[in-house]
Design a protein around this motif. Structure first.
Motif, PDB file in Angstrom:
ATOM      1  N   GLN A  84     -13.469 114.716  35.657  1.00 51.70           N
ATOM      2  CA  GLN A  84     -13.946 115.553  34.582  1.00 51.70           C
ATOM      3  C   GLN A  84     -12.398 115.783  33.748  1.00 51.70           C
ATOM      4  OE1 GLN A  84     -15.820 117.638  34.745  1.00 51.70           O
ATOM      5  NE2 GLN A  84     -17.395 116.776  36.736  1.00 51.70           N
ATOM      6  N   ASN A  85     -12.617 116.385  32.675  1.00 54.81           N
ATOM      7  CA  ASN A  85     -11.453 116.188  31.486  1.00 54.81           C
ATOM      8  C   ASN A  85     -10.172 116.171  32.663  1.00 54.81           C
ATOM      9  OD1 ASN A  85      -9.873 116.185  29.164  1.00 54.81           O
ATOM     10  ND2 ASN A  85     -10.456 117.771  28.176  1.00 54.81           N
ATOM     11  N   ASN A  86      -9.319 115.778  33.292  1.00 54.61           N
ATOM     12  CA  ASN A  86      -7.986 116.579  33.788  1.00 54.61           C
ATOM     13  C   ASN A  86      -7.121 115.877  33.068  1.00 54.61           C
ATOM     14  OD1 ASN A  86      -8.638 118.807  35.428  1.00 54.61           O
ATOM     15  ND2 ASN A  86     -10.311 117.365  36.605  1.00 54.61           N
ATOM     16  N   THR A  87      -5.892 115.882  34.039  1.00 52.53           N
ATOM     17  CA  THR A  87      -5.086 114.828  33.575  1.00 52.53           C
ATOM     18  C   THR A  87      -4.919 113.226  33.474  1.00 52.53           C
ATOM     19  OG1 THR A  87      -2.899 116.870  34.425  1.00 52.53           O
ATOM     20  CG2 THR A  87      -2.074 114.147  34.193  1.00 52.53           C
ATOM     21  N   ARG A  88      -4.913 112.623  32.414  1.00 51.97           N
ATOM     22  CA  ARG A  88      -4.239 111.172  32.863  1.00 51.97           C
ATOM     23  C   ARG A  88      -3.376 110.923  32.318  1.00 51.97           C
ATOM     24  NH1 ARG A  88      -6.810 109.573  27.251  1.00 51.97           N
ATOM     25  NH2 ARG A  88      -6.212 110.788  26.515  1.00 51.97           N
ATOM     26  N   ILE A  89      -3.141 109.569  33.046  1.00 52.71           N
ATOM     27  CA  ILE A  89      -2.046 108.882  33.433  1.00 52.71           C
ATOM     28  C   ILE A  89      -1.809 107.759  31.960  1.00 52.71           C
ATOM     29  CG2 ILE A  89      -0.172 106.999  34.254  1.00 52.71           C
ATOM     30  CD1 ILE A  89      -0.585 108.498  36.544  1.00 52.71           C
ATOM     31  N   LEU A  90      -1.190 107.880  30.557  1.00 52.87           N
ATOM     32  CA  LEU A  90      -1.949 106.836  29.523  1.00 52.87           C
ATOM     33  C   LEU A  90      -1.117 105.801  29.285  1.00 52.87           C
ATOM     34  CD1 LEU A  90      -0.981 109.736  26.566  1.00 52.87           C
ATOM     35  CD2 LEU A  90      -3.098 109.060  27.843  1.00 52.87           C
ATOM     36  N   ALA A  91       0.393 106.044  30.319  1.00 48.89           N
ATOM     37  CA  ALA A  91       0.718 104.424  30.186  1.00 48.89           C
ATOM     38  C   ALA A  91       1.977 105.018  31.902  1.00 48.89           C
ATOM     39  CB  ALA A  91       1.851 104.106  28.761  1.00 48.89           C
ATOM     40  N   SER A  92       2.441 103.505  32.071  1.00 49.80           N
ATOM     41  CA  SER A  92       3.774 103.592  33.183  1.00 49.80           C
ATOM     42  C   SER A  92       4.401 102.349  32.918  1.00 49.80           C
ATOM     43  CB  SER A  92       3.215 103.859  34.411  1.00 49.80           C
ATOM     44  OG  SER A  92       2.898 102.343  34.817  1.00 49.80           O
ATOM     45  N   HIS A  93       6.165 102.538  32.764  1.00 52.25           N
ATOM     46  CA  HIS A  93       6.364 101.461  32.443  1.00 52.25           C
ATOM     47  C   HIS A  93       7.161 100.981  33.545  1.00 52.25           C
ATOM     48  CE1 HIS A  93       7.648  97.650  30.552  1.00 52.25           C
ATOM     49  NE2 HIS A  93       8.794  97.899  30.214  1.00 52.25           N
ATOM     50  N   PHE A  94       8.224  99.719  34.473  1.00 51.58           N
ATOM     51  CA  PHE A  94       9.381  99.470  35.121  1.00 51.58           C
ATOM     52  C   PHE A  94       9.736  98.685  34.204  1.00 51.58           C
ATOM     53  CE2 PHE A  94       6.249 102.597  37.248  1.00 51.58           C
ATOM     54  CZ  PHE A  94       7.308 103.351  37.841  1.00 51.58           C
ATOM     55  N   GLU A  95      11.681  98.377  34.364  1.00 51.70           N
ATOM     56  CA  GLU A  95      12.172  97.240  34.508  1.00 51.70           C
ATOM     57  C   GLU A  95      13.324  96.729  35.648  1.00 51.70           C
ATOM     58  OE1 GLU A  95      12.919  97.044  30.547  1.00 51.70           O
ATOM     59  OE2 GLU A  95      11.360  96.539  30.024  1.00 51.70           O
ATOM     60  N   THR A  96      13.681  96.412  36.211  1.00 52.03           N
ATOM     61  CA  THR A  96      15.187  96.405  37.043  1.00 52.03           C
ATOM     62  C   THR A  96      15.831  95.240  36.503  1.00 52.03           C
ATOM     63  OG1 THR A  96      14.462  96.302  38.895  1.00 52.03           O
ATOM     64  CG2 THR A  96      15.858  95.530  38.874  1.00 52.03           C
ATOM     65  N   PHE A  97      16.787  95.338  35.843  1.00 52.25           N
ATOM     66  CA  PHE A  97      18.796  94.896  35.865  1.00 52.25           C
ATOM     67  C   PHE A  97      19.343  94.447  36.737  1.00 52.25           C
ATOM     68  CE2 PHE A  97      16.700  97.102  31.906  1.00 52.25           C
ATOM     69  CZ  PHE A  97      16.297  96.249  30.971  1.00 52.25           C
ATOM     70  N   SER A  98      18.783  93.431  37.580  1.00 50.40           N
ATOM     71  CA  SER A  98      19.627  92.889  37.882  1.00 50.40           C
ATOM     72  C   SER A  98      21.223  93.018  38.412  1.00 50.40           C
ATOM     73  CB  SER A  98      19.340  92.268  38.867  1.00 50.40           C
ATOM     74  OG  SER A  98      18.122  91.679  39.608  1.00 50.40           O
ATOM     75  N   GLU A  99      21.512  92.404  36.991  1.00 44.84           N
ATOM     76  CA  GLU A  99      23.308  93.088  37.034  1.00 44.84           C
ATOM     77  C   GLU A  99      23.378  94.331  37.650  1.00 44.84           C
ATOM     78  OE1 GLU A  99      22.301  93.368  32.678  1.00 44.84           O
ATOM     79  OE2 GLU A  99      21.507  92.816  34.465  1.00 44.84           O
ATOM     80  N   GLY A 100      22.785  95.198  37.285  1.00 48.57           N
ATOM     81  CA  GLY A 100      23.188  96.392  38.529  1.00 48.57           C
ATOM     82  C   GLY A 100      22.731  97.031  39.691  1.00 48.57           C
ATOM     83  N   VAL A 101      23.457  95.481  40.437  1.00 49.39           N
ATOM     84  CA  VAL A 101      22.231  95.938  41.601  1.00 49.39           C
ATOM     85  C   VAL A 101      23.328  96.200  42.938  1.00 49.39           C
ATOM     86  CG1 VAL A 101      22.846  93.523  42.391  1.00 49.39           C
ATOM     87  CG2 VAL A 101      21.493  94.408  43.877  1.00 49.39           C
TER      88      VAL A 101
END
Length: 333
Positions: free
Chosen positions: A176-193
């Motif tokens: 049905q016309n419910n909520t859509r996920i338009l985009a997802s994005h993840f990044e990791t910067f290991s200098e902060g580990v």
């Protein structure tokens, strides 16, 4: 562009807070700090700490509220994901302990996702993929965090910053016309580990192999200024990369729900990204940083407010230990 755009129905949300409310001025008195110091440093006036409640107890309260707010029964759930940055114990996983306290008629799968403060956002991302392939029909996501047990009170910047609590989401596949996920994005910067960490309780620094006082290994450590600098360095480019997967700009977002990391961090994100006044959801003053429960708790408050309209664009945005960035853009149906 991601071309995700498959419908996902956020059937209901729920939250849980411990009964014990801790005022910042009480922390000042207990720690012999100048009155007003904790709130001035953290932006948190009050937060909730557990007394006898366990993380599972909080999770169950949030889950029951979400079920009551939905049109589903518990046995309509066919997958349980615990999405928390803290663990009740190393083995079994949080989800197994929560599963054991719920009267399911059948043994549905239960597993953990831990991306520290981004755990719920990543769980929603993974749940969307599972629902899109129709592996499951109704997925229950719960984040339950007890931060108060591992606070280092010698550090004012973090001692009074955190709060305990839980939040639950029920998400379903929908045609049905419910909520859509338009985009997802993840990044990791290991200098902060090593910028945010608890060094103990795992195999690297196990109690059986550690000499002397083990308590410091169980305390949360954060290099606050370094985290702030690294976040500042990457946040704009990260958001640009996220929105490049859509046909929208940041100005098209009706609501921005950031991780409630700190008042200073929230103010910086609002200024750095030029978010219009009133668009950013900020609940930190009376919740503190609830780790992974922060974003779904803020989403719950927004959805319960009655302010959200069909077609509204909502950005869930956060950082986590690692140092990682993560975000999801929702279009409310």
């Amino acid at each position: 562009m991601d071309h995700l755009n498959s419908n996902i129905n956020i059937r209901a949300t729920g939250i849980a807070l411990p009964l014990n409310v801790i005022q910042s001025i009480d922390i000042d008195k207990q720690q012999s700090w100048p009155l007003g110091q904790t709130e001035k440093t953290t932006g948190v006036a009050s937060r909730h700490y557990v007394n006898d409640e366990t993380a599972t107890d909080l999770a169950l309260t949030a889950i029951h509220q979400a079920i009551e707010n939905s049109d589903l029964l518990l046995d309509d759930i066919d997958c349980l994901i615990s999405a928390s940055g803290t663990m009740e114990q190393p083995i079994p996983c949080n989800a197994a302990k929560i599963h054991a306290r719920l009267p399911f008629a059948r043994p549905i799968p239960a597993f953990d996702i831990n991306m520290t403060c981004l755990s719920a956002v990543k769980a929603l991302d993974i749940a969307h993929a599972l629902l899109s392939t129709q592996r499951y029909k109704n997925i229950l996501i719960v984040s339950s965090e007890i931060a108060s047990v591992g606070l280092d009170w010698s550090v004012r910047e973090t001692g009074g910053l955190f709060g305990d609590g839980a939040a639950a989401l029920i998400v379903s596949h929908s045609t049905q016309n419910n909520t859509r996920i338009l985009a997802s994005h993840f990044e990791t910067f290991s200098e902060g580990v090593e910028m945010c960490q608890i060094r103990g309780l795992g195999t690297l620094n196990h109690p059986a192999n550690t000499q002397g006082d083990y308590r410091p290994y169980g305390l949360f450590e954060m290099q606050g200024k370094a985290v702030f600098r690294l976040t500042t360095q990457h946040i704009q480019n990260f958001v640009d990369n996220l929105l490049a997967k859509t046909s929208y700009t940041l100005q098209d977002m009706d609501w921005v729900i950031p991780h409630q990391a700190s008042q200073l961090g929230l103010q910086h994100i609002e200024k750095r990204l030029n978010i219009a006044p009133g668009k950013m959801i900020n609940i930190i003053k009376h919740r503190g940083n609830q780790i992974a429960a922060s974003i779904p708790s803020a989403l719950h408050e927004l959805l319960q407010s009655g302010k959200v309209k069909t077609g509204d664009k909502v950005m869930l945005l956060g950082t986590s230990a690692g140092l990682s960035f993560g975000a999801i853009v929702l279009e409310i149906g």
